[in-house]
Structures are given as structure tokens and as C-alpha cells.
Write a protein that holds these residues in place. Structure first.
Motif, PDB file in Angstrom:
ATOM      1  N   ASP A   4       0.577  -1.130  -0.148  1.00 22.58           N
ATOM      2  CA  ASP A   4      -0.066   0.102   0.094  1.00 22.58           C
ATOM      3  C   ASP A   4       0.726   1.300  -0.049  1.00 22.58           C
ATOM      4  O   ASP A   4       1.820   1.353   0.790  1.00 22.58           O
ATOM      5  CB  ASP A   4      -1.056  -0.012   1.075  1.00 22.58           C
ATOM      6  CG  ASP A   4      -2.045  -0.868   1.331  1.00 22.58           C
ATOM      7  OD1 ASP A   4      -2.315  -1.365   0.102  1.00 22.58           O
ATOM      8  OD2 ASP A   4      -2.547  -1.495   2.370  1.00 22.58           O
ATOM      9  N   GLN A   5       0.505   2.074  -0.796  1.00 17.70           N
ATOM     10  CA  GLN A   5       1.243   3.457  -1.086  1.00 17.70           C
ATOM     11  C   GLN A   5       0.726   4.435   0.001  1.00 17.70           C
ATOM     12  O   GLN A   5      -0.532   4.610   0.362  1.00 17.70           O
ATOM     13  CB  GLN A   5       1.195   3.962  -2.261  1.00 17.70           C
ATOM     14  CG  GLN A   5       1.632   2.956  -3.410  1.00 17.70           C
ATOM     15  CD  GLN A   5       3.266   2.836  -3.565  1.00 17.70           C
ATOM     16  OE1 GLN A   5       3.735   4.062  -3.099  1.00 17.70           O
ATOM     17  NE2 GLN A   5       3.606   1.808  -3.484  1.00 17.70           N
ATOM     18  N   PRO A   6       1.657   5.189   0.778  1.00 20.74           N
ATOM     19  CA  PRO A   6       1.166   6.108   1.535  1.00 20.74           C
ATOM     20  C   PRO A   6       0.520   7.487   0.739  1.00 20.74           C
ATOM     21  O   PRO A   6       0.802   7.481  -0.427  1.00 20.74           O
ATOM     22  CB  PRO A   6       2.369   6.629   2.269  1.00 20.74           C
ATOM     23  CG  PRO A   6       3.590   6.194   1.621  1.00 20.74           C
ATOM     24  CD  PRO A   6       3.154   5.147   0.526  1.00 20.74           C
ATOM     25  N   PHE A   7      -0.395   7.965   1.380  1.00 22.18           N
ATOM     26  CA  PHE A   7      -1.149   9.237   0.692  1.00 22.18           C
ATOM     27  C   PHE A   7      -1.376  10.311   1.687  1.00 22.18           C
ATOM     28  O   PHE A   7      -1.474   9.975   3.101  1.00 22.18           O
ATOM     29  CB  PHE A   7      -2.233   8.737   0.005  1.00 22.18           C
ATOM     30  CG  PHE A   7      -3.202   8.233   0.800  1.00 22.18           C
ATOM     31  CD1 PHE A   7      -4.416   8.852   1.208  1.00 22.18           C
ATOM     32  CD2 PHE A   7      -3.006   6.655   0.875  1.00 22.18           C
ATOM     33  CE1 PHE A   7      -5.103   8.260   1.877  1.00 22.18           C
ATOM     34  CE2 PHE A   7      -4.293   6.342   1.761  1.00 22.18           C
ATOM     35  CZ  PHE A   7      -5.263   6.864   2.379  1.00 22.18           C
ATOM     36  N   THR A   8      -1.582  11.627   1.294  1.00 22.86           N
ATOM     37  CA  THR A   8      -1.949  12.460   2.277  1.00 22.86           C
ATOM     38  C   THR A   8      -3.626  12.884   2.185  1.00 22.86           C
ATOM     39  O   THR A   8      -4.145  12.473   1.373  1.00 22.86           O
ATOM     40  CB  THR A   8      -1.352  13.975   1.743  1.00 22.86           C
ATOM     41  OG1 THR A   8      -1.732  14.402   0.371  1.00 22.86           O
ATOM     42  CG2 THR A   8       0.370  13.741   1.756  1.00 22.86           C
ATOM     43  N   PRO A   9      -3.942  13.562   3.286  1.00 19.79           N
ATOM     44  CA  PRO A   9      -5.315  13.846   3.208  1.00 19.79           C
ATOM     45  C   PRO A   9      -5.908  14.738   2.183  1.00 19.79           C
ATOM     46  O   PRO A   9      -6.933  14.532   1.548  1.00 19.79           O
ATOM     47  CB  PRO A   9      -5.469  14.727   4.732  1.00 19.79           C
ATOM     48  CG  PRO A   9      -4.492  14.048   5.463  1.00 19.79           C
ATOM     49  CD  PRO A   9      -3.342  13.737   4.542  1.00 19.79           C
ATOM     50  N   GLU A  10      -4.974  15.503   1.608  1.00 22.38           N
ATOM     51  CA  GLU A  10      -5.204  16.418   0.189  1.00 22.38           C
ATOM     52  C   GLU A  10      -5.399  15.491  -0.913  1.00 22.38           C
ATOM     53  O   GLU A  10      -6.052  15.731  -1.699  1.00 22.38           O
ATOM     54  CB  GLU A  10      -4.027  17.257   0.349  1.00 22.38           C
ATOM     55  CG  GLU A  10      -3.854  18.556   1.309  1.00 22.38           C
ATOM     56  CD  GLU A  10      -3.324  17.999   2.440  1.00 22.38           C
ATOM     57  OE1 GLU A  10      -2.491  17.126   2.607  1.00 22.38           O
ATOM     58  OE2 GLU A  10      -3.542  18.656   3.524  1.00 22.38           O
ATOM     59  N   GLN A  11      -4.547  14.228  -1.128  1.00 24.12           N
ATOM     60  CA  GLN A  11      -4.441  13.384  -2.276  1.00 24.12           C
ATOM     61  C   GLN A  11      -6.146  12.828  -1.981  1.00 24.12           C
ATOM     62  O   GLN A  11      -6.695  12.449  -3.181  1.00 24.12           O
ATOM     63  CB  GLN A  11      -3.458  12.546  -1.955  1.00 24.12           C
ATOM     64  CG  GLN A  11      -1.986  13.031  -2.433  1.00 24.12           C
ATOM     65  CD  GLN A  11      -0.964  12.159  -2.307  1.00 24.12           C
ATOM     66  OE1 GLN A  11      -0.888  11.490  -1.296  1.00 24.12           O
ATOM     67  NE2 GLN A  11      -0.131  11.876  -3.383  1.00 24.12           N
ATOM     68  N   LEU A  12      -6.347  12.238  -0.794  1.00 24.76           N
ATOM     69  CA  LEU A  12      -7.746  11.773  -0.558  1.00 24.76           C
ATOM     70  C   LEU A  12      -8.728  12.701  -1.017  1.00 24.76           C
ATOM     71  O   LEU A  12      -9.768  12.347  -1.721  1.00 24.76           O
ATOM     72  CB  LEU A  12      -7.871  11.154   0.814  1.00 24.76           C
ATOM     73  CG  LEU A  12      -9.155  10.650   1.005  1.00 24.76           C
ATOM     74  CD1 LEU A  12      -9.624   9.610   0.463  1.00 24.76           C
ATOM     75  CD2 LEU A  12      -9.207  10.538   2.764  1.00 24.76           C
ATOM     76  N   GLN A  13      -8.680  14.006  -0.512  1.00 23.16           N
ATOM     77  CA  GLN A  13      -9.947  14.953  -0.938  1.00 23.16           C
ATOM     78  C   GLN A  13      -9.778  15.178  -2.312  1.00 23.16           C
ATOM     79  O   GLN A  13     -10.983  15.153  -2.980  1.00 23.16           O
ATOM     80  CB  GLN A  13      -9.397  16.107  -0.160  1.00 23.16           C
ATOM     81  CG  GLN A  13     -10.428  17.394  -0.482  1.00 23.16           C
ATOM     82  CD  GLN A  13     -12.044  16.815   0.362  1.00 23.16           C
ATOM     83  OE1 GLN A  13     -12.065  16.511   1.499  1.00 23.16           O
ATOM     84  NE2 GLN A  13     -12.813  16.873  -0.524  1.00 23.16           N
TER      85      GLN A  13
END
Length: 136
Positions: free
Chosen positions: A17-26
Motif C-alpha cells: 500500500d502506498q502512503p498518501f496525504t489527506p489532500e490527495q484523498l480529498q
């Protein structure tokens, strides 16, 4: 010499699983919502606020009807987010939250009148004197 093993479909490497930021999720969430813009009820549902505590996305809903609607698109939404963010551990859950009285929407004429009556009791006297019907 060791015998050579043939690769099978089950031996495919599993990507981490790749990490991601809340901004990327949004951004991914908004992208999915834009694909649903032609469906007003789903689009409105996808504009509801959510909280994110990795790996759980908690969507805040106001009615059980919204929960049913989200359940209808949950698999598509989850697959879309997981694919875009390359993270298969993401889960989507719902939470029903109470609407504050100041944010409550009144639909029928009776609900509107009763709400105004709470703010100004003199309206009942005016309604009675003028013979008005609030249930039109």
C-alpha cells in the motif's frame, strides 16, 4: 540443477500500500464526486463532510436514506479510491449525525409555519383572525 518453476497467476507480486496525504484523498474523492455530478442525490451525498483516520474514512450522514444511497455506491467508491491512491487498506464507514436545529430543513408548509410559530407566537392569532389555512 533445480527444476524451474513456472509462474502462475497466484504468484503475482502483491504491491505494498502506498502512503498518501489527506489532500490527495480529498482530490480523489472530489474526482469521484465530479463523475457523479449528473446524479444530484449522489453528488450531494458525496459532498458530505468526512473524517479520515488511516485506513478508515468516516462519512457523516444525516438520514438513513443517505446511508442506503452510499451503500449502493460504496463498492465503486472504494475501488476508485483504492486504485487511484494505490492503497487497498482503505475502508469507508458511515456515521449518522444529528442536524442542529438551526440547520434543519423544513419541507412542508405545516413544518415551516410551526417553526415560525415557535419564534413568534403572535402568528397563531393572525392566522386565526384572518382565517388562513397553513396546510395548502
Amino acid at each position: 540443477m533445480e527444476p524451474r518453476k513456472e509462474a502462475s497467476a497466484n504468484d503475482a507480486p502483491v504491491e505494498a500500500d502506498q502512503p498518501f496525504t489527506p489532500e490527495q484523498l480529498q482530490n480523489v474523492w472530489n474526482e469521484f464526486a465530479e463523475q457523479r455530478r449528473h446524479l444530484p442525490a449522489e453528488y450531494q451525498l458525496l459532498t458530505q463532510p468526512y473524517d479520515f483516520t488511516h485506513p478508515v474514512i468516516t462519512v457523516h450522514l444525516h438520514h438513513l436514506v443517505q446511508e442506503t444511497m452510499l451503500n449502493n455506491i460504496r463498492l465503486q467508491l472504494s475501488a476508485f479510491i483504492r486504485e487511484r491512491l494505490k492503497n487497498n487498506s482503505i475502508q469507508i464507514v458511515t456515521k449518522i449525525v444529528e442536524i442542529e436545529e438551526s440547520q434543519r430543513v423544513f419541507y412542508t408548509p405545516r413544518e415551516k409555519f410551526d417553526h415560525l410559530l415557535e419564534k413568534n407566537p403572535v402568528l397563531r392569532e393572525m392566522k386565526d383572525r384572518l382565517g388562513l389555512d397553513t396546510d395548502f
